[in-house]
Design a protein around this motif. Structure first.
Motif, mmCIF file in Angstrom:
data_model
loop_
_atom_site.group_PDB
_atom_site.id
_atom_site.type_symbol
_atom_site.label_atom_id
_atom_site.label_comp_id
_atom_site.label_asym_id
_atom_site.label_seq_id
_atom_site.Cartn_x
_atom_site.Cartn_y
_atom_site.Cartn_z
ATOM 1 N N GLN A 197 -11.684 20.614 -28.787
ATOM 2 C CA GLN A 197 -11.339 19.196 -28.849
ATOM 3 C C GLN A 197 -12.545 18.354 -29.268
ATOM 4 O O GLN A 197 -12.422 17.436 -30.086
ATOM 5 N N ARG A 215 -7.007 13.893 -28.097
ATOM 6 C CA ARG A 215 -6.172 14.473 -27.030
ATOM 7 C C ARG A 215 -4.705 14.146 -27.253
ATOM 8 O O ARG A 215 -3.833 15.005 -27.116
ATOM 9 N N SER A 241 -1.716 16.805 -28.093
ATOM 10 C CA SER A 241 -0.530 16.940 -27.242
ATOM 11 C C SER A 241 0.747 16.791 -28.063
ATOM 12 O O SER A 241 1.722 17.517 -27.847
#
Length: 87
Positions: free
Chosen positions: A42, A57, A61
């Motif tokens: 990430q 993030r 997702s």
């Protein structure tokens, strides 16, 4: 006939990116970077895309929910996850 062949080729390549087409621009950018760099964490994605970590993030997702990104734990640092594009 060459026009038909070109259209057929374009349709085949567009199917690969179809699940990503309606996603936010940040998710598209993250997917394209993963397509180019194969596997990243990430923090590496945030560095490569110049997006804030929170945006990365969110993008990850969305991509995971759509089933186009796989994640696994890093063997070198179990606190980190590695992300890979699977389309």
């Amino acid at each position: 006939m060459s026009t038909t062949e070109v259209v057929g080729t374009d349709e085949g390549s567009s199917d690969r990116w179809e699940p990503i087409r309606e996603m936010p621009p940040s998710a598209k950018l993250v997917a394209k970077v993963l397509d180019y760099d194969d596997t990243l964490t990430q923090s590496q994605l945030a560095e490569e895309t110049l997006l804030p970590p929170r945006t990365v993030r969110y993008a990850l997702s969305r991509l995971e929910d759509a089933g186009v990104v796989d994640s696994r734990f890093s063997f070198s640092d179990a606190r980190k996850r590695l992300y890979t594009l699977n389309i």
